[in-house]
Write a protein that holds these residues in place. Structure first.
Motif, PDB file in Angstrom:
ATOM      1  N   LEU A 180       3.447  59.391  78.169  1.00  0.00           N
ATOM      2  CA  LEU A 180       2.647  59.819  79.310  1.00  0.00           C
ATOM      3  C   LEU A 180       2.476  58.732  80.364  1.00  0.00           C
ATOM      4  CD1 LEU A 180      -0.028  62.184  77.745  1.00  0.00           C
ATOM      5  CD2 LEU A 180       1.922  62.771  79.149  1.00  0.00           C
ATOM      6  N   GLN A 181       3.579  58.154  80.784  1.00  0.00           N
ATOM      7  CA  GLN A 181       3.549  57.280  81.945  1.00  0.00           C
ATOM      8  C   GLN A 181       3.400  58.186  83.170  1.00  0.00           C
ATOM      9  OE1 GLN A 181       3.490  53.941  81.526  1.00  0.00           O
ATOM     10  NE2 GLN A 181       3.505  54.466  79.361  1.00  0.00           N
ATOM     11  N   ARG A 182       2.866  57.627  84.230  1.00  0.00           N
ATOM     12  CA  ARG A 182       2.517  58.461  85.382  1.00  0.00           C
ATOM     13  C   ARG A 182       3.680  59.327  85.892  1.00  0.00           C
ATOM     14  NH1 ARG A 182      -2.178  57.485  88.123  1.00  0.00           N
ATOM     15  NH2 ARG A 182      -1.239  58.376  89.986  1.00  0.00           N
TER      16      ARG A 182
ATOM     17  N   GLN B 260      -4.710  61.499  83.995  1.00  0.00           N
ATOM     18  CA  GLN B 260      -3.850  62.646  83.690  1.00  0.00           C
ATOM     19  C   GLN B 260      -4.338  63.912  84.413  1.00  0.00           C
ATOM     20  OE1 GLN B 260      -0.942  62.625  82.040  1.00  0.00           O
ATOM     21  NE2 GLN B 260      -1.126  60.406  81.873  1.00  0.00           N
ATOM     22  N   GLY B 261      -5.654  64.060  84.496  1.00  0.00           N
ATOM     23  CA  GLY B 261      -6.205  65.230  85.199  1.00  0.00           C
ATOM     24  C   GLY B 261      -5.754  65.245  86.653  1.00  0.00           C
ATOM     25  N   SER B 262      -5.794  64.101  87.304  1.00  0.00           N
ATOM     26  CA  SER B 262      -5.383  64.021  88.712  1.00  0.00           C
ATOM     27  C   SER B 262      -3.922  64.392  88.875  1.00  0.00           C
ATOM     28  CB  SER B 262      -5.594  62.595  89.260  1.00  0.00           C
ATOM     29  OG  SER B 262      -6.952  62.251  89.197  1.00  0.00           O
ATOM     30  N   LEU B 263      -3.083  63.877  87.973  1.00  0.00           N
ATOM     31  CA  LEU B 263      -1.643  64.153  88.072  1.00  0.00           C
ATOM     32  C   LEU B 263      -1.367  65.651  87.906  1.00  0.00           C
ATOM     33  CD1 LEU B 263      -0.269  61.197  85.903  1.00  0.00           C
ATOM     34  CD2 LEU B 263      -0.088  61.431  88.392  1.00  0.00           C
ATOM     35  N   ALA B 264      -2.017  66.256  86.931  1.00  0.00           N
ATOM     36  CA  ALA B 264      -1.777  67.682  86.677  1.00  0.00           C
ATOM     37  C   ALA B 264      -2.263  68.542  87.839  1.00  0.00           C
ATOM     38  CB  ALA B 264      -2.459  68.105  85.376  1.00  0.00           C
ATOM     39  N   VAL B 265      -3.414  68.202  88.384  1.00  0.00           N
ATOM     40  CA  VAL B 265      -3.953  69.003  89.495  1.00  0.00           C
ATOM     41  C   VAL B 265      -3.057  68.855  90.723  1.00  0.00           C
ATOM     42  CG1 VAL B 265      -5.911  69.250  91.083  1.00  0.00           C
ATOM     43  CG2 VAL B 265      -6.312  68.958  88.627  1.00  0.00           C
TER      44      VAL B 265
ATOM     45  N   ASP C 143     -15.684  64.138  91.021  1.00  0.00           N
ATOM     46  CA  ASP C 143     -15.554  63.466  92.327  1.00  0.00           C
ATOM     47  C   ASP C 143     -14.111  63.064  92.588  1.00  0.00           C
ATOM     48  OD1 ASP C 143     -18.190  63.732  92.814  1.00  0.00           O
ATOM     49  OD2 ASP C 143     -18.753  61.661  92.346  1.00  0.00           O
ATOM     50  N   ALA C 144     -13.483  62.466  91.579  1.00  0.00           N
ATOM     51  CA  ALA C 144     -12.122  61.953  91.772  1.00  0.00           C
ATOM     52  C   ALA C 144     -11.100  63.086  91.872  1.00  0.00           C
ATOM     53  CB  ALA C 144     -11.753  61.025  90.608  1.00  0.00           C
ATOM     54  N   ILE C 145     -11.206  64.072  91.007  1.00  0.00           N
ATOM     55  CA  ILE C 145     -10.170  65.107  90.922  1.00  0.00           C
ATOM     56  C   ILE C 145     -10.403  66.221  91.949  1.00  0.00           C
ATOM     57  CG2 ILE C 145      -9.216  66.876  89.381  1.00  0.00           C
ATOM     58  CD1 ILE C 145      -9.667  64.784  87.101  1.00  0.00           C
ATOM     59  N   GLY C 146     -11.665  66.491  92.245  1.00  0.00           N
ATOM     60  CA  GLY C 146     -11.984  67.532  93.223  1.00  0.00           C
ATOM     61  C   GLY C 146     -11.426  67.229  94.604  1.00  0.00           C
ATOM     62  N   LYS C 147     -11.220  65.967  94.892  1.00  0.00           N
ATOM     63  CA  LYS C 147     -10.660  65.597  96.204  1.00  0.00           C
ATOM     64  C   LYS C 147      -9.210  66.054  96.330  1.00  0.00           C
ATOM     65  CE  LYS C 147     -13.214  61.289  97.080  1.00  0.00           C
ATOM     66  NZ  LYS C 147     -13.626  60.714  95.784  1.00  0.00           N
ATOM     67  N   ILE C 148      -8.537  66.197  95.212  1.00  0.00           N
ATOM     68  CA  ILE C 148      -7.113  66.541  95.237  1.00  0.00           C
ATOM     69  C   ILE C 148      -6.922  68.025  95.559  1.00  0.00           C
ATOM     70  CG2 ILE C 148      -5.001  66.619  93.837  1.00  0.00           C
ATOM     71  CD1 ILE C 148      -6.290  64.304  92.176  1.00  0.00           C
ATOM     72  N   GLY C 149      -7.788  68.861  95.016  1.00  0.00           N
ATOM     73  CA  GLY C 149      -7.678  70.298  95.262  1.00  0.00           C
ATOM     74  C   GLY C 149      -8.466  71.080  94.236  1.00  0.00           C
ATOM     75  N   GLY C 150      -8.303  72.396  94.275  1.00  0.00           N
ATOM     76  CA  GLY C 150      -9.009  73.248  93.315  1.00  0.00           C
ATOM     77  C   GLY C 150      -9.854  74.292  94.027  1.00  0.00           C
ATOM     78  N   SER C 151      -9.725  75.564  93.573  1.00  0.00           N
ATOM     79  CA  SER C 151     -10.486  76.653  94.182  1.00  0.00           C
ATOM     80  C   SER C 151     -11.769  76.935  93.428  1.00  0.00           C
ATOM     81  CB  SER C 151      -9.657  77.937  94.176  1.00  0.00           C
ATOM     82  OG  SER C 151      -8.352  77.689  94.606  1.00  0.00           O
ATOM     83  N   ALA C 152     -11.854  76.480  92.183  1.00  0.00           N
ATOM     84  CA  ALA C 152     -13.063  76.681  91.375  1.00  0.00           C
ATOM     85  C   ALA C 152     -13.076  75.595  90.303  1.00  0.00           C
ATOM     86  CB  ALA C 152     -13.048  78.057  90.710  1.00  0.00           C
ATOM     87  N   ALA C 153     -14.268  75.230  89.863  1.00  0.00           N
ATOM     88  CA  ALA C 153     -14.381  74.212  88.811  1.00  0.00           C
ATOM     89  C   ALA C 153     -15.155  74.789  87.634  1.00  0.00           C
ATOM     90  CB  ALA C 153     -15.074  72.960  89.338  1.00  0.00           C
TER      91      ALA C 153
END
Ligand SMILES: [Zn+2]
Length: 302
Positions: free
Chosen positions: A130-132, A164-169, A207-217
């Motif tokens: 799981l390298q970036r 990993q969450g940021s990469l997937a999103v 805070d970190a991942i929501g900046k990338i995108g997402g329609s619902a959390a």
């Protein structure tokens, strides 16, 4: 009107949407053998009729969104299980099973969500994989396959850490499909509720991942007993649409332990609290089955 537009309009009008319950643990409950390294991955080929029956039962129970059995079809999980040569075929077949189940059982609009897991979910993670760059490529390829196979949206399930969450999103958003963010929480030895990796708080993750995108959390794959507290924290950190699907029971890889799983009636009572707190999308994660979803439909005004 597209199926996701239908959901979006309901949500914007302040209405609620009913999700399905667990796919993986429900397969296990019905006797499908679990792979010790890739959990439910092989079920798509070994027991397609059972996968389809699970989807169908959720639709019949009232679910407006069903989730493809693709959580375990992440490239890093298949690699570890020696199944990566079937990455595309497994993901395409998993989507096909959900689409066929919808055609067989739905009498009202039902959306199909592709699940992407930015976690190893294994006892012995494939060290060094799981390298970036590799991780991002795996998530992006899976997201694209699921998209082309016909899912209506993507859910990033079990966001356990920020990297990993940021990469997937980011990878999922690249498809142009709506992306839902599923955050998992658990307690530290000292009793503090944190993201699943216990390295960050939920607020830091959102805070970190929501900046990338997402329609619902969402709060998901989080024990029912911790879910209300986690949801309150999510509500402070996320200003958009909120959802929750908690789990009940314990995972001892590769099998969910169903002892002490919450009853459908008790789960519906918990869901009533979440609705009052502002959750608009509710379903169930591990241990939560069609009877629970049926009870939510009956009692919670979906
Ligand atoms: Zn779960």
């Amino acid at each position: 009107m597209g199926i996701y537009t239908f959901l979006e309009q309901k949500l914007q009008a302040g209405q609620t949407v009913l999700l399905d319950g667990a796919t993986g643990t429900e397969l296990e409950k019905r006797g499908v053998p679990m792979n010790s390294r890739a959990w439910t991955a092989e079920a798509v080929f070994s027991c397609p009729e059972v996968v389809q029956a699970v989807h169908r039962d959720y639709i019949l129970a009232g679910a407006e969104v069903i989730t493809v059995n693709s959580f375990s079809l992440a490239k890093h999980m298949l690699l570890f299980a020696g199944l990566s040569g079937q990455f595309r075929q497994l993901n395409e077949a998993a989507v096909r099973l959900a689409i066929e189940a919808r055609a067989q059982a739905a009498t009202t609009p039902v959306a199909i969500a592709g699940s992407i897991a930015p976690t190893t979910f294994c006892l012995e993670p494939a060290k060094g994989y799981l390298q970036r760059a590799e991780a991002f490529a795996g998530y992006a390829e899976q997201a694209e396959i699921l998209c082309q196979a016909g899912v209506d949206l993507l859910i990033i399930e079990m966001i356990s850490d920020i990297e990993q969450g940021s990469l997937a999103v980011q990878a999922a958003c690249g498809t142009g499909l709506p992306v839902w963010l599923g955050f998992s929480c658990r307690r530290t030895a000292a009793g503090r509720l944190m993201l699943w990796d216990r390295g960050h708080t939920l607020s830091e993750g959102v805070d970190a991942i929501g900046k990338i995108g997402g329609s619902a959390a969402f709060i998901m794959h989080t024990d029912v007993v911790d879910a209300t507290l986690a949801f309150a924290e999510l509500k402070k950190a996320w200003s958009g649409t909120l959802g929750i699907y908690a789990h009940s029971g314990v995972f001892v890889m590769p099998n969910w332990q169903f002892n002490d799983v919450i009853s459908p009636e008790e789960y519906a009572l918990e869901a009533g609290v979440w609705l009052e707190m502002g959750a608009q999308i509710i379903g169930g994660c591990c241990g939560i089955g069609p009877a629970h979803i049926g009870e939510l439909k009956k009692r919670c005004g979906f």
